[in-house]
Design a protein around this motif. Structure first.
Motif, PDB file in Angstrom:
ATOM      1  N   SER A   1      19.454  43.419  16.891  1.00 29.96           N
ATOM      2  CA  SER A   1      18.230  44.198  17.048  1.00 29.96           C
ATOM      3  C   SER A   1      16.978  43.399  16.698  1.00 29.96           C
ATOM      4  N   ASP A   2      16.664  42.383  17.498  1.00 31.44           N
ATOM      5  CA  ASP A   2      15.411  41.638  17.405  1.00 31.44           C
ATOM      6  C   ASP A   2      15.312  40.873  16.084  1.00 31.44           C
ATOM      7  N   THR A   3      14.276  40.047  15.994  1.00 37.23           N
ATOM      8  CA  THR A   3      14.012  39.267  14.786  1.00 37.23           C
ATOM      9  C   THR A   3      13.005  39.956  13.870  1.00 37.23           C
ATOM     10  N   GLY A   4      12.470  41.105  14.308  1.00 37.48           N
ATOM     11  CA  GLY A   4      11.559  41.894  13.487  1.00 37.48           C
ATOM     12  C   GLY A   4      11.883  43.366  13.646  1.00 37.48           C
ATOM     13  N   TRP A   5      11.647  44.148  12.589  1.00 37.53           N
ATOM     14  CA  TRP A   5      11.940  45.583  12.616  1.00 37.53           C
ATOM     15  C   TRP A   5      10.664  46.388  12.399  1.00 37.53           C
ATOM     16  N   SER A   6      10.525  47.468  13.145  1.00 38.03           N
ATOM     17  CA  SER A   6       9.439  48.425  12.947  1.00 38.03           C
ATOM     18  C   SER A   6       9.874  49.487  11.930  1.00 38.03           C
ATOM     19  N   ASN A   7       8.923  50.295  11.457  1.00 34.61           N
ATOM     20  CA  ASN A   7       9.220  51.396  10.501  1.00 34.61           C
ATOM     21  C   ASN A   7      10.055  50.898   9.331  1.00 34.61           C
TER      22      ASN A   7
ATOM     23  N   ASN B   1      18.275  25.272  10.834  1.00 33.91           N
ATOM     24  CA  ASN B   1      18.565  24.463  12.018  1.00 33.91           C
ATOM     25  C   ASN B   1      17.372  23.535  12.228  1.00 33.91           C
ATOM     26  N   PRO B   2      17.582  22.318  12.731  1.00 40.08           N
ATOM     27  CA  PRO B   2      16.499  21.332  12.784  1.00 40.08           C
ATOM     28  C   PRO B   2      15.377  21.670  13.755  1.00 40.08           C
ATOM     29  N   PHE B   3      15.614  22.557  14.735  1.00 42.88           N
ATOM     30  CA  PHE B   3      14.572  22.936  15.689  1.00 42.88           C
ATOM     31  C   PHE B   3      13.779  24.162  15.230  1.00 42.88           C
ATOM     32  N   GLY B   4      14.026  24.637  14.014  1.00 41.74           N
ATOM     33  CA  GLY B   4      13.233  25.720  13.452  1.00 41.74           C
ATOM     34  C   GLY B   4      13.268  26.975  14.302  1.00 41.74           C
ATOM     35  N   ASP B   5      12.068  27.530  14.578  1.00 39.24           N
ATOM     36  CA  ASP B   5      11.992  28.790  15.316  1.00 39.24           C
ATOM     37  C   ASP B   5      11.705  28.574  16.795  1.00 39.24           C
ATOM     38  N   SER B   6      12.351  27.571  17.392  1.00 37.80           N
ATOM     39  CA  SER B   6      12.200  27.334  18.824  1.00 37.80           C
ATOM     40  C   SER B   6      13.116  28.262  19.617  1.00 37.80           C
ATOM     41  N   PHE B   7      12.516  29.191  20.355  1.00 31.60           N
ATOM     42  CA  PHE B   7      13.267  30.085  21.221  1.00 31.60           C
ATOM     43  C   PHE B   7      13.491  29.462  22.600  1.00 31.60           C
ATOM     44  N   THR B   8      13.137  28.191  22.743  1.00 28.54           N
ATOM     45  CA  THR B   8      13.316  27.478  24.007  1.00 28.54           C
ATOM     46  C   THR B   8      14.353  26.371  23.894  1.00 28.54           C
ATOM     47  N   PHE B   9      14.386  25.652  22.739  1.00 29.20           N
ATOM     48  CA  PHE B   9      15.247  24.475  22.628  1.00 29.20           C
ATOM     49  C   PHE B   9      16.218  24.497  21.443  1.00 29.20           C
ATOM     50  N   SER B  10      16.133  25.460  20.540  1.00 26.02           N
ATOM     51  CA  SER B  10      17.073  25.506  19.422  1.00 26.02           C
ATOM     52  C   SER B  10      18.371  26.187  19.853  1.00 26.02           C
ATOM     53  N   PRO B  11      19.503  25.478  19.856  1.00 30.23           N
ATOM     54  CA  PRO B  11      20.771  26.115  20.255  1.00 30.23           C
ATOM     55  C   PRO B  11      21.118  27.357  19.439  1.00 30.23           C
ATOM     56  N   LEU B  12      20.947  27.294  18.105  1.00 29.39           N
ATOM     57  CA  LEU B  12      21.289  28.442  17.271  1.00 29.39           C
ATOM     58  C   LEU B  12      20.398  29.638  17.577  1.00 29.39           C
ATOM     59  N   VAL B  13      19.095  29.422  17.695  1.00 26.87           N
ATOM     60  CA  VAL B  13      18.168  30.515  17.987  1.00 26.87           C
ATOM     61  C   VAL B  13      18.438  31.101  19.370  1.00 26.87           C
TER      62      VAL B  13
ATOM     63  N   ASN C   1      17.948  38.649   9.770  1.00 27.85           N
ATOM     64  CA  ASN C   1      18.488  37.452  10.409  1.00 27.85           C
ATOM     65  C   ASN C   1      17.484  36.328  10.582  1.00 27.85           C
ATOM     66  N   PHE C   2      16.166  36.625  10.545  1.00 26.82           N
ATOM     67  CA  PHE C   2      15.177  35.664  11.030  1.00 26.82           C
ATOM     68  C   PHE C   2      15.057  34.412  10.161  1.00 26.82           C
ATOM     69  N   LEU C   3      14.719  34.555   8.891  1.00 25.99           N
ATOM     70  CA  LEU C   3      14.499  33.376   8.053  1.00 25.99           C
ATOM     71  C   LEU C   3      15.748  32.493   7.926  1.00 25.99           C
ATOM     72  N   PRO C   4      16.945  33.048   7.653  1.00 24.19           N
ATOM     73  CA  PRO C   4      18.118  32.179   7.584  1.00 24.19           C
ATOM     74  C   PRO C   4      18.366  31.395   8.875  1.00 24.19           C
ATOM     75  N   THR C   5      18.100  32.016  10.024  1.00 21.32           N
ATOM     76  CA  THR C   5      18.351  31.347  11.301  1.00 21.32           C
ATOM     77  C   THR C   5      17.390  30.200  11.545  1.00 21.32           C
ATOM     78  N   ILE C   6      16.083  30.415  11.307  1.00 25.49           N
ATOM     79  CA  ILE C   6      15.107  29.377  11.660  1.00 25.49           C
ATOM     80  C   ILE C   6      15.019  28.273  10.612  1.00 25.49           C
ATOM     81  N   ILE C   7      15.327  28.561   9.347  1.00 24.57           N
ATOM     82  CA  ILE C   7      15.233  27.537   8.305  1.00 24.57           C
ATOM     83  C   ILE C   7      16.424  26.586   8.345  1.00 24.57           C
TER      84      ILE C   7
END
Length: 342
Positions: A163-169, A132-144, A124-130
């Protein structure tokens, strides 16, 4: 004496070999520090909170990345990067976050693409942050915010990302770029006797001013600390998106859905729209997202901002955001901050 001379020759040969190997390798210390001051009030909050916080536009991080040229176009790569909170000096994004929650992986790359093993990005991470105009803002991006930041203020509003923006294992395979199109295939193991796992894929396409994306994931495991969902259900999440750069303005749009096979959990549909426009040495940004639950409640968030670059490595930003949830008090937030890359 002969043994001593032999030892010196052997040491010299090893030193030359080590020097040759290091000449074909590169290791870089990298990072980004983001700190802002402002006032935060999300929908449902009882009052505003004056804040000097970390990660207004990008979650602060630091670490090392490197690669070794193995010849014939093959490279060995690694990444160890950690999130941090600049305002307090604490590690991680939140209490209990793993130390290298951003990256902890090693792998190979070549004409076949790349394969990395360890902790890495979720689908989910790259499609979400690329897209939307606020990128990877977890404070001000409505989509994020709708996708990744649950509220703990009595509204019971949860994140749509399972399940988070990053996966272990994780095993992560990235295809070569085919005329602007590339894809990532993700598989996460539980590392236990459980057969539970996460699996997903995303695709990214860039062709001049036009770009498009899609992702799908099917999850049974929590992250960053891996465990099976407490309800033992399966959660699914997908999204499609596109953008077009008209030079005077760049437009963004996404649509997606999150659902669970647990009937007690509502499904959520999210629509987001956004635009950015160059102005001076920076850009104006506007974004809006609406998430509607199958139970009837909805959430609407709108943000406006300006990002001004002092250099390629340093920028100043300001943002204003309005957040609304059905049946809850509305909230208005604002902040001004600085980002420094190194």
């Amino acid at each position: 004496m002969k043994n001593f001379k032999t030892g010196l020759v052997a040491a010299a040969v090893l030193a030359l070999a080590a020097g040759s190997a290091s000449a074909q390798s590169s290791v870089q210390v990298q990072g980004l520090l983001d700190v802002y001051a402002g006032s935060i009030r999300m929908a449902g909050d009882g009052a505003s909170t004056s804040t000097l916080g970390s990660g207004g536009m990008t979650t602060s991080w630091w670490g090392v990345k490197g690669s070794e040229d193995l010849g014939a176009g093959l490279k060995a790569n690694f990444a160890l990067t950690s999130f941090l909170q600049v305002n307090s000096g604490l590690p991680g994004r939140f209490p209990g976050d793993t130390f290298f929650a951003r990256d902890a992986n090693v792998g190979l790359s070549g004409s076949f693409g790349s394969l990395a093993l360890g902790r890495n990005l979720a689908p989910n991470f790259l499609p979400t942050i690329i897209f939307n105009p606020f990128g990877d803002s977890f404070t001000f991006s409505p989509l994020v915010l709708h996708a990744n930041v649950p509220l703990f203020n009595g509204t019971n509003w949860g994140a749509t990302t399972p399940s988070d923006t990053g996966w272990s294992n994780e095993l992560l395979y990235t295809t070569p770029n085919y005329n602007g199109l590339s894809a990532n295939v993700h598989y996460q193991l539980a590392n236990s006797s459980s057969s539970a796992h996460n699996v997903g894929i995303n695709a990214l396409y860039f062709n001049g001013p036009f770009a498009a994306t899609a992702f799908y994931e099917r999850d049974q495991l929590n992250n960053p600390v891996v465990s099976q969902f407490s309800t033992k259900d399966v959660k699914k999440d997908w999204m499609v998106g596109a953008s077009y750069d008209f030079k005077v303005v760049k437009l963004f749009g996404t649509y997606g859905k999150a659902e669970s096979d647990d009937a007690a959990l509502p499904s959520a549909k999210t629509l987001s729209l956004g635009a950015s426009a160059p102005l001076g040495a920076g850009s104006l940004m506007a974004a809006w997202a609406k998430t509607k639950l199958s139970t009837g409640e909805d959430r609407k968030t709108a943000s406006f901002g300006y990002d001004y670059f002092l250099s390629k490595q340093t920028d100043l930003y300001a943002a204003l955001m309005r957040d609304e949830i059905t049946g809850a008090s509305s909230g208005t937030s604002f902040g001004v901050g600085i980002r420094k890359r190194f």
